[in-house]
Design an enzyme around this catalytic site. Structure first.
Site, PDB file in Angstrom:
ATOM      1  N   LYS A 123       0.861  -1.191   0.000  1.00 40.12           N
ATOM      2  CA  LYS A 123       0.000   0.000   0.000  1.00 40.12           C
ATOM      3  C   LYS A 123       0.886   1.225   0.000  1.00 40.12           C
ATOM      4  O   LYS A 123       1.995   1.205   0.537  1.00 40.12           O
ATOM      5  CB  LYS A 123      -0.875   0.018   1.258  1.00 40.12           C
ATOM      6  CG  LYS A 123      -2.113   0.859   1.119  1.00 40.12           C
ATOM      7  CD  LYS A 123      -3.142   0.134   0.278  1.00 40.12           C
ATOM      8  CE  LYS A 123      -4.529   0.643   0.452  1.00 40.12           C
ATOM      9  NZ  LYS A 123      -5.506  -0.379   0.038  1.00 40.12           N
TER      10      LYS A 123
HETATM   11  N1  GLU Z   1      -7.316  -0.015  -3.092  1.00 40.27           N
HETATM   12  C1  GLU Z   1      -8.040  -1.203  -3.385  1.00 40.27           C
HETATM   13  C2  GLU Z   1      -8.044  -2.135  -2.182  1.00 40.27           C
HETATM   14  O1  GLU Z   1      -7.889  -1.715  -1.068  1.00 40.27           O
HETATM   15  C3  GLU Z   1      -7.575  -1.869  -4.676  1.00 40.27           C
HETATM   16  C4  GLU Z   1      -6.140  -2.271  -4.729  1.00 40.27           C
HETATM   17  C5  GLU Z   1      -5.684  -2.783  -6.086  1.00 40.27           C
HETATM   18  O2  GLU Z   1      -6.491  -2.872  -6.989  1.00 40.27           O
HETATM   19  O3  GLU Z   1      -4.489  -3.079  -6.197  1.00 40.27           O
HETATM   20  O4  GLU Z   1      -8.288  -3.319  -2.296  1.00 40.27           O
END
Ligand code: GLU
Length: 434
Positions: A123
């Protein structure tokens, strides 16, 4: 022949760590610990999986429109890459912290594992207030953050995506900046980008669609038909608004939604398309929407409905809110909306909680499809994306449900068991490189 690591003894290695109730990483770890206990992880593996693999902190200088240079703090946490390249969004928020990004990265690891994706978890975050920044400032911030992390990102290394306050345009800047440095266009380096740049049909709606799919599966388990149930949705962003619209399409009556400006209620069901159009006109919020009764956030969470969809942010359902929750099902569109102290309260009340790492996995699943399409150079129709997405979400739901029955635990703990087990098994096969 037993694997080398089977000879590790379980010991009293684990000192009960003091729990920082306000730390999202601790919230994640509390659930992880229960799963680790069930899976009888060896102390070495436990220690390995507790820690993020790598954490990057970067200072991002940006020339603001005023001519002044402002320095922002940015993070990218690679929690785990045992199953494949790490995957996870980038969040822009004034209050984002490294601890929160660590937790979100960990959730990505278990989420990707749980839905059987060949990805680890990561993240990113940048401490900034996008509402106070011009498009030019946001572009320069995004490009410099991407350039700083050029060695971290990569289609086979670490693949960012949208998260809170980031969108397709920001992903387009990530793609362009990365490609300029790589001296070739690398569209598989980022997902959630515009369809015109190699994005996938259906990606934008995918998280909300996944929430809808698991909600229908949960309704079936408790014996409720969509047409006889009422829904409240906290959050009217991409996830909340899509989930609300799709649940209404399935026949549910969506009686309440909220956003940062407050809650909106209509006992006969809200006019969601009108509300969406209103939000588009105001630049994203429901401020000034008058065709519904006002409601506080707390009232929304404890409203007398069958299904509650928290799709805003972390720690919205704490112990005291949980005590007043009347919903039969909670489908967590957001990451970490339920505080660990609320888990037992909800379980004792018999609320079926479809946990975040399962309920909101539709987004990253469609991101996986996007990455696959980019690497194949062959694109699918929206129907094809949706068909595959629905199937993967239903399979994941069934697997988690069966695991919950097998160990007599909540769906949340079962989801961690499924997610952690696949990573631990891969780690066991790979071994520890000396
Ligand atoms: N931000 C989204 C999540 O928390 C998607 C992450 C992604 O598609 O890599 O799952």
């Amino acid at each position: 022949m037993p694997f080398k690591f089977d000879v590790y003894e379980r010991s009293a290695y684990r000192e009960p760590a003091p729990i920082d109730r306000d730390s999202p990483f601790q919230s994640m770890m509390e659930r992880f610990d229960v799963a680790a206990e069930i899976l009888e992880l060896s102390p070495g593996f436990y220690e390995y999986l507790c820690r993020p693999a790598r954490m990057h902190v970067t200072s991002i200088p940006v020339e603001m429109d005023s001519g002044r240079v402002k320095v922002f703090e940015g993070y990218r946490v690679i929690h785990n890459d045992v199953l494949g390249p790490s995957k996870g969004g980038i969040r822009f928020a004034p209050d984002v912290t490294l601890n929160e990004v660590k937790a979100l990265a960990g959730w990505m690891t278990w989420k990707c594992s749980l839905v059987d994706l060949p990805f680890g978890g990561a993240k990113g975050g940048v401490v900034c207030d996008p509402n106070e920044m011009s498009p030019g400032e946001l572009e320069r911030l995004t490009r410099r953050y991407t350039a700083d992390l050029f060695d971290v990102f990569g289609p086979n290394k670490d693949i960012p995506a949208p998260d809170m306050n980031t969108n397709e345009q920001i992903m387009a800047w990530v793609l362009d900046t990365y490609s300029m440095h790589a001296r070739k266009t690398e569209n598989a380096v980022v997902t959630g980008k515009p369809v015109g740049l190699g994005g996938s049909e259906g990606r934008r709606q995918a998280t909300g669609r996944g929430v809808m799919t698991v909600t229908l599966a949960a309704l079936e388990r408790v014996g409720l038909a969509p047409s006889e149930c009422t829904v409240a949705v906290q959050g009217f962003g991409n996830v909340g608004a899509t989930a609300a619209a799709l649940l209404a399409e399935q026949g549910c009556s969506v009686v309440a939604v909220s956003d940062v400006t407050g809650g909106y209620y209509n006992e006969n069901g809200l006019n969601l398309s009108e509300m969406r159009a209103h939000a588009e006109r105001t630049g994203g919020t429901l401020e000034g929407y008058e065709a519904a009764q006002p409601l506080t956030n707390e009232d929304l969470l404890t409203l007398d409905v069958d299904v509650l969809v928290p799709a805003a942010k972390e720690d919205q359902i704490d112990r005291s809110v949980a005590e007043d929750v009347t919903a039969r099902i909670i489908a967590e569109g957001a990451n970490g909306p339920t505080h660990p102290a609320a888990d037992a309260v909800l379980q004792n009340k018999g609320v079926l909680v479809v946990p975040d790492i399962l309920a909101n996995a539709g987004g990253v699943t469609a991101s996986y499809f996007e990455w696959v399409q980019n690497r194949q150079g062959f694109f699918w129709t929206e129907e094809e994306v949706n068909r595959r997405l629905d199937r993967m979400m239903e399979t994941a739901f069934d697997k988690v449900y069966a695991t919950a029955e097998e160990y007599d635990v909540s769906l949340r703990i079962a989801a961690y068991v499924v997610g952690v087990r696949r990573v631990a098994e891969a780690l066991r096969m790979r071994g520890i490189y000396a």
